[in-house]
Design a protein around this motif. Structure first.
Motif, mmCIF file in Angstrom:
data_model
loop_
_atom_site.group_PDB
_atom_site.id
_atom_site.type_symbol
_atom_site.label_atom_id
_atom_site.label_comp_id
_atom_site.label_asym_id
_atom_site.label_seq_id
_atom_site.Cartn_x
_atom_site.Cartn_y
_atom_site.Cartn_z
ATOM 1 N N GLY A 109 -13.850 -13.646 -16.117
ATOM 2 C CA GLY A 109 -14.461 -13.206 -17.361
ATOM 3 C C GLY A 109 -15.775 -12.497 -17.169
ATOM 4 O O GLY A 109 -16.362 -11.982 -18.130
ATOM 5 N N GLY A 110 -16.243 -12.464 -15.934
ATOM 6 C CA GLY A 110 -17.530 -11.876 -15.661
ATOM 7 C C GLY A 110 -17.515 -10.389 -15.370
ATOM 8 O O GLY A 110 -18.554 -9.825 -15.038
ATOM 9 N N TRP A 111 -16.343 -9.770 -15.486
ATOM 10 C CA TRP A 111 -16.207 -8.364 -15.113
ATOM 11 C C TRP A 111 -15.455 -7.598 -16.192
ATOM 12 O O TRP A 111 -14.475 -8.090 -16.749
ATOM 13 N N ASN A 112 -15.885 -6.354 -16.407
ATOM 14 C CA ASN A 112 -15.308 -5.555 -17.480
ATOM 15 C C ASN A 112 -14.112 -4.719 -17.055
ATOM 16 O O ASN A 112 -13.245 -4.444 -17.882
ATOM 17 N N TYR A 113 -14.085 -4.308 -15.809
ATOM 18 C CA TYR A 113 -13.019 -3.403 -15.368
ATOM 19 C C TYR A 113 -12.308 -3.983 -14.151
ATOM 20 O O TYR A 113 -12.951 -4.553 -13.258
ATOM 21 N N TRP A 114 -10.984 -3.763 -14.120
ATOM 22 C CA TRP A 114 -10.150 -4.297 -13.046
ATOM 23 C C TRP A 114 -9.177 -3.247 -12.547
ATOM 24 O O TRP A 114 -8.701 -2.411 -13.327
ATOM 25 N N GLY A 115 -8.858 -3.329 -11.260
ATOM 26 C CA GLY A 115 -7.792 -2.516 -10.712
ATOM 27 C C GLY A 115 -6.460 -3.221 -10.883
ATOM 28 O O GLY A 115 -6.384 -4.329 -11.423
ATOM 29 N N GLN A 116 -5.404 -2.583 -10.368
ATOM 30 C CA GLN A 116 -4.054 -3.122 -10.535
ATOM 31 C C GLN A 116 -3.660 -4.074 -9.415
ATOM 32 O O GLN A 116 -2.654 -4.759 -9.508
ATOM 33 N N GLY A 117 -4.445 -4.102 -8.356
ATOM 34 C CA GLY A 117 -4.212 -5.031 -7.256
ATOM 35 C C GLY A 117 -3.431 -4.422 -6.110
ATOM 36 O O GLY A 117 -2.662 -3.474 -6.281
ATOM 37 N N THR A 118 -3.638 -4.973 -4.932
ATOM 38 C CA THR A 118 -2.895 -4.570 -3.739
ATOM 39 C C THR A 118 -2.513 -5.837 -2.976
ATOM 40 O O THR A 118 -3.330 -6.745 -2.809
ATOM 41 N N GLN A 119 -1.262 -5.893 -2.548
ATOM 42 C CA GLN A 119 -0.742 -7.094 -1.893
ATOM 43 C C GLN A 119 -1.132 -7.116 -0.419
ATOM 44 O O GLN A 119 -0.934 -6.131 0.302
ATOM 45 N N VAL A 120 -1.649 -8.243 0.009
ATOM 46 C CA VAL A 120 -1.908 -8.486 1.428
ATOM 47 C C VAL A 120 -1.087 -9.697 1.838
ATOM 48 O O VAL A 120 -1.198 -10.762 1.227
ATOM 49 N N THR A 121 -0.256 -9.519 2.840
ATOM 50 C CA THR A 121 0.567 -10.607 3.340
ATOM 51 C C THR A 121 0.242 -10.820 4.814
ATOM 52 O O THR A 121 0.342 -9.882 5.607
ATOM 53 N N VAL A 122 -0.132 -12.049 5.155
ATOM 54 C CA VAL A 122 -0.500 -12.383 6.529
ATOM 55 C C VAL A 122 0.563 -13.309 7.098
ATOM 56 O O VAL A 122 0.784 -14.411 6.589
ATOM 57 N N SER A 123 1.228 -12.851 8.129
ATOM 58 C CA SER A 123 2.281 -13.659 8.739
ATOM 59 C C SER A 123 1.723 -14.430 9.933
ATOM 60 O O SER A 123 0.847 -13.948 10.637
ATOM 61 N N SER A 124 2.294 -15.608 10.147
ATOM 62 C CA SER A 124 1.802 -16.460 11.237
ATOM 63 C C SER A 124 2.552 -16.200 12.524
ATOM 64 O O SER A 124 3.532 -15.483 12.561
#
Length: 124
Positions: A109-124
């Protein structure tokens, strides 16, 4: 109105590094603080890191402190998140945010603008 577009996500091996970018358009964001959050399915979006308008102050969640570095290039209207020593627990959709609202920088709630997101997947 400002648009934020994240890029740089993908599949990486544990221990590797990845740099995310958040490009702003529509207006300059050089006067605004910016931040990164992340979210995994079924859980709330959580704070990762923030940076003030000129890059002189940075803030990190304990879970990423010492491994992630937030930075910005105001000449390019772009913010970055360099993620080192990635762990499977870092797997999430990463979102960038801009312009602090009244809710405090650690909350969504502390931010007015947001991006759409980018997926990061880390495999073990």
């Amino acid at each position: 109105q400002v648009q934020l577009v994240e890029s740089g996500g993908g599949l990486v091996q544990a221990g590797e590094s990845r740099r995310l970018s958040c490009a702003a358009s529509g207006r300059t964001v050089s006067g605004w603080a910016m931040a990164w959050f992340r979210q995994v399915p079924g859980k709330e979006r959580v704070f990762v890191a923030a940076i003030n308008n000129n890059g002189g102050s940075t803030y990190y969640a304990d879970s990423v402190k010492g491994r992630f570095t937030i930075s910005r290039d105001n000449s390019k209207n772009t913010m970055y998140l360099l993620m080192d020593s990635l762990e499977p627990e870092d797997t999430a959709v990463y979102y960038c945010a801009a312009e602090v609202a009244g809710g405090g920088m650690y909350s969504i709630g502390g931010w007015n603008y947001w991006g759409q997101g980018t997926q990061v997947t880390v495999s073990s």
